[in-house]
Scaffold this motif. Structure first.
Motif, mmCIF file in Angstrom:
data_model
loop_
_atom_site.group_PDB
_atom_site.id
_atom_site.type_symbol
_atom_site.label_atom_id
_atom_site.label_comp_id
_atom_site.label_asym_id
_atom_site.label_seq_id
_atom_site.Cartn_x
_atom_site.Cartn_y
_atom_site.Cartn_z
ATOM 1 N N HIS A 63 -9.233 -1.448 0.413
ATOM 2 C CA HIS A 63 -7.981 -1.402 1.169
ATOM 3 C C HIS A 63 -8.057 -0.231 2.146
ATOM 4 N N PRO A 64 -7.365 -0.325 3.301
ATOM 5 C CA PRO A 64 -6.537 -1.434 3.768
ATOM 6 C C PRO A 64 -7.370 -2.609 4.253
ATOM 7 N N GLU B 220 0.825 -1.206 0.000
ATOM 8 C CA GLU B 220 0.000 0.000 0.000
ATOM 9 C C GLU B 220 0.860 1.258 0.000
ATOM 10 N N LYS C 168 3.015 0.585 -3.806
ATOM 11 C CA LYS C 168 2.193 0.346 -4.992
ATOM 12 C C LYS C 168 2.996 -0.298 -6.120
#
Length: 278
Positions: free
Chosen positions: A247-248, A204, A207
């Motif tokens: 996400h997360p 995250e 990326k």
């Protein structure tokens, strides 16, 4: 390119998509055959077609022996397809290269190097200046939570810590794609859960495009943006499933209806494949 079936998750509430991103990995009609002792041929992969977009977390899931790892090794350039081709950022893969970082299930650290030196290894080979190498290593040591173990040797680390170093070493080289071959398969269940959360957090932040191989359905759904479900004898893509979960992600997702529905779908595909094999 061959036809691929696609199904979607029950819930679609993600606000981050990679659909508009360029294709980073293209596997085009790849077949892999091996000679048999009796003079015949064994087909490990048959006409495999798939595309992975930039920044996507793609998971290849399937039963043992379906060719998941073989497909990853072909992508890494560690072996070559019998037919078809593989492209990374438009360039045909012919050999290993720094545009692809690989993390194996086994612990592949250099035992004579410290944690910091292992992370810096690829950078040193690329002749990155020492101050820059040091900064990059320090950054990834922090990312994987090993700042206090920089001067330790691999024999002084747990299995989970060794895999953290392997992930940091791969990312430090800034590859276009991170290839991961069941990297948590040898870990105990608690450490495996911790590593899944670590990997999600790092992904995250960075990326990176990730292609992750597993036979664990829960792990596949927790991590993946899309699941490439493989069947065996010979290995092929049975279906592509979008995981449209925000996400997360946390481990509590396993109790959510959309997670359970996805798991049932994948299990049904794998069960059908077993029926066809017998």
């Amino acid at each position: 390119m061959g036809q691929l079936n696609t199904t979607h998750a029950v819930a679609t509430h993600t606000d981050d998509t990679t659909l508009d991103h360029p294709v980073q990995l293209s596997i085009e009609n790849v077949t892999l055959r091996f000679p048999k002792p009796d003079g015949g041929e064994f087909t490990a992969l048959d006409n495999v077609c798939m595309e992975v977009r930039d920044q996507e977390f793609a998971v290849i899931v399937g039963p043992s022996g379906c060719g998941k790892s073989s497909l990853l090794f072909l992508t890494a350039g560690l072996s070559h397809p019998t037919e078809g081709q593989i492209r990374v950022a438009g360039e045909t893969v012919t050999e290993p290269g720094p545009d692809r970082g690989m993390v194996f299930q086994g612990y592949t650290l250099f035992p004579w190097l410290t944690v910091r030196e292992n992370i810096e290894f690829g950078l040193k080979r690329k002749r990155v200046p020492t101050p820059e190498r040091s900064d990059i290593a320090a950054h990834y040591l922090k990312e994987v939570g090993l700042e206090n173990f920089a001067d330790n040797y691999p024999k002084q680390l747990s299995g989970g810590m060794k895999q953290r170093v392997a992930i940091a070493r791969a990312l430090a080289n800034d590859p276009k794609i991170l290839l991961m071959d069941e990297p948590f398969g040898a870990l105990d269940s608690q450490t495996r859960l911790q590593m899944q959360q670590l990997l999600l957090r790092v992904w995250e932040h960075k990326k990176k495009t990730v292609v992750f191989v597993t036979h664990d359905i829960d792990e596949a759904i927790l991590l993946g943006d899309r699941l490439f479900v493989m069947g065996a004898r010979p290995g092929h893509i049975r279906e592509i499933i979008n995981v449209d979960i925000l996400h997360p992600r946390t481990l509590s997702l396993a109790m959510e209806p959309e997670f359970i529905a996805l798991k049932r779908r994948v299990m049904a595909l794998l069960h059908d494949d077993l029926d066809e094999m017998h």
